[in-house]
Write a protein that holds these residues in place. Structure first.
Motif, PDB file in Angstrom:
ATOM      1  N   HIS B 217      24.063  69.793   2.548  1.00  0.00           N
ATOM      2  CA  HIS B 217      24.131  70.415   2.429  1.00  0.00           C
ATOM      3  C   HIS B 217      22.045  70.071   1.505  1.00  0.00           C
ATOM      4  N   PHE B 218      22.283  68.833   0.692  1.00  0.00           N
ATOM      5  CA  PHE B 218      21.389  67.976  -0.137  1.00  0.00           C
ATOM      6  C   PHE B 218      21.160  67.021   0.635  1.00  0.00           C
ATOM      7  N   ARG B 224      19.625  64.724  -5.237  1.00  0.00           N
ATOM      8  CA  ARG B 224      19.041  65.769  -5.489  1.00  0.00           C
ATOM      9  C   ARG B 224      19.931  66.554  -5.643  1.00  0.00           C
ATOM     10  N   LEU B 225      21.256  65.938  -4.805  1.00  0.00           N
ATOM     11  CA  LEU B 225      22.318  67.520  -5.520  1.00  0.00           C
ATOM     12  C   LEU B 225      22.402  67.746  -7.598  1.00  0.00           C
ATOM     13  N   THR B 228      19.514  69.512  -8.303  1.00  0.00           N
ATOM     14  CA  THR B 228      20.087  71.584  -8.378  1.00  0.00           C
ATOM     15  C   THR B 228      20.789  72.126  -8.901  1.00  0.00           C
ATOM     16  N   ALA B 313      24.940  73.801  -7.859  1.00  0.00           N
ATOM     17  CA  ALA B 313      23.786  73.584  -7.401  1.00  0.00           C
ATOM     18  C   ALA B 313      24.089  74.762  -6.703  1.00  0.00           C
TER      19      ALA B 313
END
Lengths: 140, 536
Positions: B217-218, B224-225, B228, B313
């Motif tokens: 998903h990331f 980014r994980l 978020t 997240a």
């Protein structure tokens, strides 16, 4: 912890008791057994102290020195998070070292001592068998 | 407000969960019946199949160790508290180092069926009273942990049907409890081992699949994980900094340290894990098993961290806290968002099976200790026949199961975490000193063992009784009373040193009259513990 074995001043061999096979006394006094004990304990104690103590001090640092742990290394990864990942690394390295240490330093000693133990047991059994046979003969 | 904490699952997912759970239970129950000890042999009931491969043993150890509290509770902690939750997961994993490096091999070499056997070999004088004390501590630890699992099953049920009525609650506990009793009493160790292995495989697969989906998903960008998660936690940077849950006052920080100490040291003394260590016939297999267990547990903990961060997240911290303020719903909400009803059903049936398996292991450990240490060695003074002991062990499993159910129904409102943490604290402060001194210290005596066992047990229980868990806080058991003079919720930081100190004190102050025999016993024991034999 003192590793060496204090000499027993005037120590008379104890009367044999039921939980005391004669072999383990001899094995215990064997110098190889002493080096086995040293090899097992010193490594285990040091490695456990490093990995568990390292983790506990990481927890303490996180609680009491947050400013230090919040320094950003790259992106969102702070020093604290990176040290958390290092714990996994430390664990992997400690496990690997332990397995190697046991295989190279401890297992050969154990095998030799076990062989010695078997030898003694066999000698003892033979002696007992001889005695028993002698008795039987006399009983005839 | 009855349905406030409600029903996060839709009907389809609920049915699927039910079908999955029932099919796994049916398969494992049948296998438990088939593999049950046939020849009335007591060692098979206590230790199970002793020739299993290291991988399977490791899976069973991992299965025994990772409870539903870890699966749901720790991911929830990470989702709600970020950094502090991750620290908690770290402790869960590091605990295995104590087992691997210090305890596992000497314990297997010198042990027979229970911890009591090891201590009895080490302290032949006064072994009966030591066995009695050890059986009591084992019973306390196992019962607390068992009740935690059963209470957890109610909490899990709440995720599906909203707040259950008293009848539903009782039904849930009785159904789960009876299955546990069947696994433990009829299946013995072979049955418990089978369900542990099945559960561990499902667990590793389940968390791995979900974690891969989160990372996908990331697009495999951890940064980014993290960012978020920090953004959606509505806390910003604080989410990734220590102190969100256990921060602020020094008391809080010490409390957290105390908890970590109990977790890291307590594992090496949990009776159901110790029983697994005794099963392999050869030292080499045991070493391989524990290494597998270390790897598997570390993997599960790492993935649980990813899942917790992913839950914040993707789902958002507030949504998680709204469904369950303790965060236990985090992983299920995440699964629903990522994989729909199917993944959610997979993970929730996994959670139920985890509960069941851990509870079965605990019941078995307690029953073995009661039957072997208390009945066979203390009451019958070692004269009980194998069939007799086996019958008592099965009966003890039933009794412990029923006691667990009753206690769970009485204390269903208690937090699972509190019960589990108390069990860890007792293990670390009562049982661990006896094991460590017994294995490594020449001067240890039966008096020291008794003092450390009873002293550690009493100290940790009393400190909890006088802690904010029981009184003085709005969320404690008796909020109106105030006798909480001990400020921490986790007694470990005081009770663990106390247990070790008492063991030392009892040993050095005791009479030195029996020196020659006790030195011999120690020599004999040391040779057994270090050289050992591969049992045939």
């Amino acid at each position: 912890m003192s590793q060496h074995h204090p000499p027993h001043g005037g120590y008379a061999p104890p009367p044999p008791t039921e939980y005391e096979p004669a072999g383990s006394q001899a094995i215990h006094d064997d110098p190889e057994f002493h080096s086995l004990r040293r090899a097992y304990r010193s490594f285990g104690a040091v490695a456990a102290l490093l990995s568990v103590g390292g983790f506990l001090s990481y927890v303490l640092l996180s609680s009491f020195a947050p400013a230090l742990m919040n320094q950003e290394l790259f992106g969102r990864i702070t020093l604290g998070l990176a040290l958390g990942l290092v714990q996994f690394l430390v664990m992997a390295v400690a496990t690997w070292c332990y397995v190697r240490h046991m295989r190279e330093r401890v297992d050969p000693l154990v095998l030799r001592l076990r062989a010695q133990q078997r030898e003694q047991e066999r000698a003892q059994e033979e002696q007992q068998a001889r005695v028993a046979a002698g008795r039987r003969f006399r009983a005839w | 407000m009855v349905t406030q904490s409600a029903a996060i699952a839709d009907q389809f997912s609920l049915r699927l969960t039910f079908i999955l759970f029932v099919s796994v239970v049916v398969v494992t129950l049948f296998t438990a019946l088939l593999t049950a000890p046939q020849r009335d042999e007591i060692s098979e009931f206590y230790l199970g199949n002793r020739d299993m491969s290291p991988l399977r043993n490791g899976l069973a150890m991992c299965g025994d160790y990772v409870s539903a509290a870890t699966l749901l509770g720790s991911t929830g902690l990470v989702a709600l508290n970020g950094y502090d939750g991750l620290l908690y997961l770290g402790g869960t994993m590091v605990a295995w180092m104590m087992v691997l490096l210090m305890v596992a091999e000497p314990l297997r070499n010198s042990g027979k069926f229970t911890l009591g056997d090891t201590l009895a070999l080490r302290l032949p004088q006064g072994q009966r009273s030591v066995r009695l004390a050890l059986a009591l501590c084992t019973l306390a630890v196992c019962l607390l942990y068992l009740v935690a699992q059963l209470v957890g099953s109610i909490a899990l049920l709440t995720q599906f049907i909203g707040d259950p009525s008293p009848t539903t609650r009782a039904m849930c506990v009785v159904v789960i409890g009876s299955m546990v009793v069947v696994y433990a009493a009829i299946g013995g160790m072979p049955g418990a081992t089978f369900i542990q292995v099945v559960k561990a495989v499902m667990l590793v697969a389940g968390v791995a699949i979900t974690a891969v989906m989160v990372l996908q998903h990331f697009s495999w960008n951890v940064d980014r994980l993290l960012s978020t998660a920090a953004d959606n936690s509505a806390l910003g940077d604080r989410f990734l900094e220590p102190g969100l849950r256990y921060g602020g006052t020094t008391t809080n920080k010490l409390d957290f340290f105390s908890l970590q100490l109990a977790i890291v040291l307590g594992l090496a003394a949990l009776p159901h894990i110790m029983m697994r260590l005794l099963a392999p016939r050869s030292t080499r297999v045991l070493r391989g098993s524990v290494v597998w267990a270390v790897g598997l547990v570390a993997f599960v903990c790492l993935m649980a961290g990813v899942l917790g961060l992913g839950a914040t997240a993707i789902v958002g911290r507030e949504n998680i806290a709204e469904v369950d303020p303790r965060g236990d719903a985090a992983i299920l909400l995440l699964a629903h968002k990522l994989g729909g009803a199917v993944l959610e059903a997979l993970l929730s049936s996994l959670a139920f099976i985890t509960l069941l398996a851990v509870a079965a292991g605990l019941t078995l450990a307690a029953a073995s200790s009661l039957a072997h240490d208390l009945y066979s060695e203390v009451i019958r003074k070692g004269k009980a026949k194998q069939t007799e002991e086996l019958g008592v062990a099965r009966l003890a499993a039933v009794v412990i199961g029923v006691m667990g159910m009753l206690l769970a129904l009485l204390s269903w409102g208690t937090s699972t975490a509190t019960l589990a943490f108390l069990a860890f604290a007792i293990a670390a402060s009562a049982i661990l000193p006896a094991i460590v001194y017994g294995l490594f210290w020449r001067g240890f005596t039966a008096r020291g063992a008794l003092l450390s066992l009873y002293g550690g047990l009493l100290c940790s229980v009393l400190l909890v009784v006088f802690s904010p868990i029981i009184s003085s806080q709005p969320n404690s058991v008796y909020p109106d009373a105030d006798f909480a003079w001990f400020p921490l919720q986790n007694p470990g930081i005081v009770s663990i040193p106390a247990g070790f100190l008492l063991g030392w004190l009892g040993s050095v102050t005791g009479g030195r009259g029996q020196d020659a025999t006790s030195t011999d016993a120690f020599k004999e024991f040391e040779v057994r513990a270090l050289v050992g034999t591969d049992q045939r």
